[in-house]
Design a protein around this motif. Structure first.
Motif, short mmCIF file in Angstrom:
data_model
loop_
_atom_site.label_atom_id
_atom_site.label_comp_id
_atom_site.label_asym_id
_atom_site.label_seq_id
_atom_site.Cartn_x
_atom_site.Cartn_y
_atom_site.Cartn_z
N LYS A 24 21.50 18.56 17.85
CA LYS A 24 20.38 17.41 17.97
C LYS A 24 19.31 17.73 17.09
CE LYS A 24 21.33 16.30 22.99
NZ LYS A 24 20.65 15.93 24.20
N LEU A 25 19.02 18.39 16.63
CA LEU A 25 17.68 18.69 15.68
C LEU A 25 17.86 17.65 14.29
CD1 LEU A 25 16.92 22.45 15.81
CD2 LEU A 25 15.77 20.77 16.75
N PRO A 26 18.92 17.67 13.53
CA PRO A 26 19.07 16.52 12.64
C PRO A 26 18.66 15.32 13.09
CG PRO A 26 20.82 18.20 12.24
CD PRO A 26 20.18 18.37 13.72
N ASP A 27 19.29 14.89 14.17
CA ASP A 27 18.97 13.51 14.82
C ASP A 27 17.76 13.20 15.07
OD1 ASP A 27 21.68 12.78 14.73
OD2 ASP A 27 21.97 13.33 16.61
N MET A 28 16.92 14.33 15.69
CA MET A 28 15.53 14.16 15.97
C MET A 28 14.70 14.15 14.71
SD MET A 28 15.42 17.04 19.12
CE MET A 28 13.44 17.13 19.16
N ALA A 29 15.09 14.92 13.78
CA ALA A 29 14.31 14.86 12.36
C ALA A 29 14.35 13.62 11.88
CB ALA A 29 14.82 16.14 11.50
N ARG A 30 15.57 13.01 11.71
CA ARG A 30 15.95 11.77 11.09
C ARG A 30 15.01 10.59 12.12
NH1 ARG A 30 21.04 11.67 12.04
NH2 ARG A 30 21.28 13.24 10.14
N SER A 31 14.82 10.54 13.30
CA SER A 31 14.20 9.60 14.10
C SER A 31 12.78 9.85 13.68
CB SER A 31 14.33 9.77 15.59
OG SER A 31 14.23 10.86 16.22
N LEU A 32 12.45 10.84 13.66
CA LEU A 32 10.85 11.31 13.41
C LEU A 32 10.52 10.81 12.05
CD1 LEU A 32 8.18 12.68 14.32
CD2 LEU A 32 8.75 14.78 13.01
N GLY A 33 11.30 10.93 11.13
CA GLY A 33 11.03 10.42 9.57
C GLY A 33 11.12 8.90 9.77
N LYS A 34 11.93 8.23 10.36
CA LYS A 34 12.10 6.83 10.58
C LYS A 34 10.73 6.32 11.28
CE LYS A 34 15.21 3.28 11.77
NZ LYS A 34 16.34 2.83 12.30
N SER A 35 10.25 6.95 12.24
CA SER A 35 9.17 6.63 12.72
C SER A 35 7.90 6.53 11.99
CB SER A 35 8.99 7.38 14.25
OG SER A 35 10.15 7.25 15.27
N ALA A 72 11.04 -2.22 8.52
CA ALA A 72 10.65 -1.00 8.82
C ALA A 72 10.69 0.12 7.58
CB ALA A 72 11.58 -0.17 10.01
N ALA A 73 11.66 -0.03 6.81
CA ALA A 73 11.94 0.81 5.68
C ALA A 73 12.55 -0.20 4.45
CB ALA A 73 12.82 1.88 6.05
N PRO A 74 12.54 0.17 3.42
CA PRO A 74 13.08 -0.72 2.25
C PRO A 74 14.50 -0.59 2.47
CG PRO A 74 11.48 0.54 1.42
CD PRO A 74 11.69 1.03 2.75
N GLY A 75 15.14 -1.84 2.52
CA GLY A 75 16.70 -1.84 2.65
C GLY A 75 17.25 -1.84 4.15
N ASP A 76 16.27 -1.40 5.05
CA ASP A 76 16.90 -1.48 6.28
C ASP A 76 16.68 -2.74 7.26
OD1 ASP A 76 17.44 -0.31 8.98
OD2 ASP A 76 15.61 0.75 9.28
N VAL A 77 17.55 -3.60 7.35
CA VAL A 77 17.45 -4.93 7.94
C VAL A 77 17.86 -4.95 9.37
CG1 VAL A 77 18.05 -6.17 5.81
CG2 VAL A 77 19.73 -5.34 7.03
N THR A 78 18.21 -3.68 9.65
CA THR A 78 18.63 -3.56 11.38
C THR A 78 17.20 -3.51 12.03
OG1 THR A 78 18.89 -1.22 11.11
CG2 THR A 78 20.67 -2.61 10.78
N SER A 79 16.56 -3.08 11.62
CA SER A 79 15.16 -2.86 12.14
C SER A 79 13.95 -3.82 12.05
CB SER A 79 14.58 -1.42 12.12
OG SER A 79 14.05 -1.35 10.76
N SER A 80 14.18 -4.72 11.09
CA SER A 80 13.31 -5.79 10.78
C SER A 80 12.92 -6.82 11.97
CB SER A 80 13.62 -6.55 9.44
OG SER A 80 14.62 -7.25 9.58
#
Length: 92
Positions: A24-35, A72-80
């Motif tokens: 779960k640590l990589p997923d948590m780090a990824r979500s933290l970076g996205k946030s 939310a992030a460049p190229g990330d159209v799912t979270s716009s």
């Protein structure tokens, strides 16, 4: 209360790995970076909006501004998402 030494840091990391598991640590780090990216882009958008505010109040017969989309992030159209701008309806 002193500084954290290498032993304390290693102990904290071991406890975190034991609590959350290595899978779960990589997923948590990824979500933290996205946030963090979302927070940074929102702060940048707010700063740009604040600096582009005109000194004179807008005329009352103007059309309302078009709806903006914040990504939310460049190229990330799912979270716009569309954003509705607040309107000031009070008369001064």
């Amino acid at each position: 209360m002193g500084r954290l030494g290498p032993t304390e840091i290693i102990l904290i990391l071991v406890v975190i790995i034991l609590l959350f598991g290595a899978k779960k640590l990589p997923d948590m780090a990824r979500s933290l970076g996205k946030s963090a990216r979302i927070l940074k882009s929102e702060a940048k958008a707010m700063k740009e909006d604040k600096s582009s505010v005109p000194a004179d109040p807008p005329a009352t017969d103007e059309q309302p501004p078009a709806q903006r989309t914040i990504q939310a992030a460049p190229g990330d159209v799912t979270s716009s998402r569309p954003v509705t701008e607040p309107t000031d309806t009070t008369k001064r």
